[in-house]
Design an enzyme around this catalytic site. Structure first.
Site, mmCIF file in Angstrom:
data_model
loop_
_atom_site.group_PDB
_atom_site.id
_atom_site.type_symbol
_atom_site.label_atom_id
_atom_site.label_comp_id
_atom_site.label_asym_id
_atom_site.label_seq_id
_atom_site.Cartn_x
_atom_site.Cartn_y
_atom_site.Cartn_z
ATOM 1 C CB CYS A 1 -31.724 7.607 -74.520
ATOM 2 S SG CYS A 1 -32.103 6.678 -73.038
ATOM 3 C CG HIS B 1 -28.908 5.428 -76.527
ATOM 4 N ND1 HIS B 1 -28.169 5.936 -75.491
ATOM 5 C CD2 HIS B 1 -29.933 4.744 -75.962
ATOM 6 C CE1 HIS B 1 -28.717 5.559 -74.349
ATOM 7 N NE2 HIS B 1 -29.786 4.842 -74.607
ATOM 8 C CG ASN C 1 -29.230 3.297 -71.338
ATOM 9 O OD1 ASN C 1 -28.922 4.474 -71.561
ATOM 10 N ND2 ASN C 1 -30.400 2.788 -71.667
HETATM 11 O O1 UT7 Z 1 -32.161 3.773 -73.299
HETATM 12 C C1 UT7 Z 1 -33.399 3.739 -73.933
HETATM 13 C C2 UT7 Z 1 -33.875 2.547 -74.278
HETATM 14 N N1 UT7 Z 1 -33.612 1.389 -73.454
HETATM 15 C C3 UT7 Z 1 -33.318 0.300 -74.099
HETATM 16 O O2 UT7 Z 1 -33.076 0.381 -75.276
HETATM 17 C C4 UT7 Z 1 -33.394 -1.025 -73.422
HETATM 18 C C5 UT7 Z 1 -34.161 -1.973 -74.284
HETATM 19 N N2 UT7 Z 1 -34.363 -3.323 -73.793
HETATM 20 C C6 UT7 Z 1 -33.346 -4.178 -73.546
HETATM 21 O O3 UT7 Z 1 -32.198 -3.853 -73.635
HETATM 22 C C7 UT7 Z 1 -33.720 -5.591 -73.192
HETATM 23 O O4 UT7 Z 1 -35.082 -5.803 -73.466
HETATM 24 C C8 UT7 Z 1 -33.415 -5.969 -71.709
HETATM 25 C C9 UT7 Z 1 -31.925 -6.062 -71.493
HETATM 26 C C10 UT7 Z 1 -34.032 -4.932 -70.788
HETATM 27 C C11 UT7 Z 1 -34.018 -7.323 -71.393
HETATM 28 O O5 UT7 Z 1 -33.512 -8.309 -72.294
HETATM 29 P P1 UT7 Z 1 -34.510 -9.284 -73.047
HETATM 30 O O6 UT7 Z 1 -33.690 -10.226 -73.802
HETATM 31 O O7 UT7 Z 1 -35.488 -8.435 -73.822
HETATM 32 O O8 UT7 Z 1 -35.184 -10.029 -71.864
HETATM 33 P P2 UT7 Z 1 -36.748 -10.155 -71.552
HETATM 34 O O9 UT7 Z 1 -37.268 -8.896 -70.968
HETATM 35 O O10 UT7 Z 1 -37.421 -10.727 -72.759
HETATM 36 O O11 UT7 Z 1 -36.707 -11.262 -70.427
HETATM 37 C C12 UT7 Z 1 -36.263 -12.587 -70.696
HETATM 38 C C13 UT7 Z 1 -36.135 -13.299 -69.371
HETATM 39 C C14 UT7 Z 1 -37.355 -13.114 -68.474
HETATM 40 O O12 UT7 Z 1 -37.586 -14.340 -67.786
HETATM 41 P P3 UT7 Z 1 -38.752 -15.319 -68.261
HETATM 42 O O13 UT7 Z 1 -40.026 -14.518 -68.194
HETATM 43 O O14 UT7 Z 1 -38.403 -15.720 -69.669
HETATM 44 O O15 UT7 Z 1 -38.672 -16.425 -67.277
HETATM 45 C C15 UT7 Z 1 -36.909 -12.070 -67.489
HETATM 46 O O16 UT7 Z 1 -37.576 -12.160 -66.261
HETATM 47 O O17 UT7 Z 1 -35.021 -12.779 -68.649
HETATM 48 C C16 UT7 Z 1 -35.435 -12.429 -67.331
HETATM 49 N N3 UT7 Z 1 -34.619 -11.322 -66.857
HETATM 50 C C17 UT7 Z 1 -33.471 -11.527 -66.187
HETATM 51 N N4 UT7 Z 1 -32.821 -12.649 -65.808
HETATM 52 C C18 UT7 Z 1 -31.663 -12.504 -65.149
HETATM 53 C C19 UT7 Z 1 -34.822 -10.000 -66.988
HETATM 54 N N5 UT7 Z 1 -33.835 -9.322 -66.409
HETATM 55 C C20 UT7 Z 1 -32.974 -10.240 -65.897
HETATM 56 C C21 UT7 Z 1 -31.757 -10.158 -65.191
HETATM 57 N N6 UT7 Z 1 -31.152 -11.308 -64.854
HETATM 58 N N7 UT7 Z 1 -31.198 -8.974 -64.878
#
Ligand code: UT7
Length: 301
Positions: A88, A228, A258
């Site tokens: 990125c 980004h 993204n």
């Molecule tokens: O481009 C280069 C860099 N990339 C980025 O910068 C991306 C960086 N990361 C992010 O943007 C975020 O971490 C995400 C959008 C990928 C995830 O958001 P988050 O708030 O960090 O969620 P998490 O990974 O902490 O997950 C929270 C919950 C989990 O469930 P449990 O374990 O709490 O029951 C996940 O399984 O959300 C769940 N989850 C979803 N639920 C519904 C993860 N993806 C989804 C989804 N729909 N698509």
């Protein structure tokens, strides 16, 4: 396709729509269109381009580079053409390189492209990643300037110790395309989202602070911060960390998701066309991606 909701995606990422290539359409096709638009906008003929740099992690083929296909498509046969891979942050790595080539007199006109077809390396059964990525391309023409406009400062950095947090294991020579590669889904992006999130906020915040110091600027001198576009919460947290007012922060992640190396040039183009970036405005550009890689640039447009 996966257990998710529109509400989760909007509130956790800010993404509302994304663009996906059609079958048969490749990264070089998106890059070619962006390149032709940029050349037209800059009033530069393809035959005057000295170097084509294409930042991408989703090149058309193993080799040659995607820049080579753009060169062929736009008939820029006086140029050298190559790709760079910094995920990125690729467009900002390319900008640093282009700036150095121009400042040392090695090139006069550089076509810098950031383009991706991330939909081809996205696992649409993995809800952690499949809701995030989009396809797109943007391009810029860089030339020496005889006034105080242009690239004021650049900064790039990497940390290879953290590569496991955001990667694609397959499609290279380490894991050639065998049935094992497909069973283990190595042809797709894998990401530890939460860890990447934290590093992105810290590194982009630090990179923005550092570039101001390097360019001898303060936030009062900055008209627009273009980060980004990965997640609205990352953009907001970065802006908060460096205490820049929200009205100076450019956001279009809701429209494109993204798009990795394409995200910064798409945002620049849109900001110019909508009047958010005017002539003489100073923008701070900042990115973070797989590797990890991160970087920043201060540019007077
Ligand atoms: O481009 C280069 C860099 N990339 C980025 O910068 C991306 C960086 N990361 C992010 O943007 C975020 O971490 C995400 C959008 C990928 C995830 O958001 P988050 O708030 O960090 O969620 P998490 O990974 O902490 O997950 C929270 C919950 C989990 O469930 P449990 O374990 O709490 O029951 C996940 O399984 O959300 C769940 N989850 C979803 N639920 C519904 C993860 N993806 C989804 C989804 N729909 N698509």
């Amino acid at each position: 396709m996966v257990d998710t909701t529109d509400e989760w995606i909007r509130t956790r990422t800010g993404i509302e729509t994304r663009y996906i290539v059609e079958e048969g359409q490749n990264t070089s096709d998106l890059g070619t269109e962006a390149a032709l638009n940029a050349l037209k906008d800059a009033n530069v003929s393809p035959k005057d381009v000295d170097v084509i740099i294409f930042a991408t992690i989703t090149g058309d083929v193993g080799f040659p580079s995607t820049a080579i296909f753009v060169q062929k498509n736009i008939e820029a046969f006086n140029a050298s053409a190559f790709d760079i891979q910094a995920a990125c942050t690729g467009f900002l790595y390319g900008m640093e390189l282009a700036d150095a080539l121009i400042c040392t007199g090695r090139a006069k006109t550089i076509l810098l492209i950031g383009g991706e077809t991330l939909s081809r390396i996205t696992d649409f059964t993995d809800r952690n990643t499949c809701v995030l990525f989009g396809d797109g391309a943007g391009a810029a023409v860089l030339q020496p300037s005889d006034d105080d406009r242009g690239v004021l400062a650049t900064f790039t950095k990497s940390d290879g110790r953290l590569y496991e947090l955001l990667k694609m294991d397959g499609m290279g020579t380490k894991n050639p395309p065998t049935s094992r590669q497909y069973t283990e889904k190595m042809q797709y992006i894998q990401m530890e989202g939460r860890d990447v999130f934290k590093h992105a906020v810290t590194c982009m915040g630090d990179a923005a602070e550092l570039i101001l110091e390097k360019a001898n600027l303060t936030y009062d001198d900055v008209d627009l911060l273009i980060t980004h576009q990965a997640n609205i919460r990352i953009i907001d947290a970065t802006a908060k960390r460096i205490k820049i007012p929200a009205d100076k922060v450019y956001i279009n992640v809701h429209k494109y998701g993204n798009t990795s190396a394409a995200s910064i040039p798409i945002a620049i183009d849109e900001a110019r066309k909508t009047g958010r970036l005017q002539s003489d405005d100073v923008a701070v550009l900042v990115a973070f991606g797989g590797g990890f890689t991160w970087g920043s640039a201060a540019v007077r447009f």
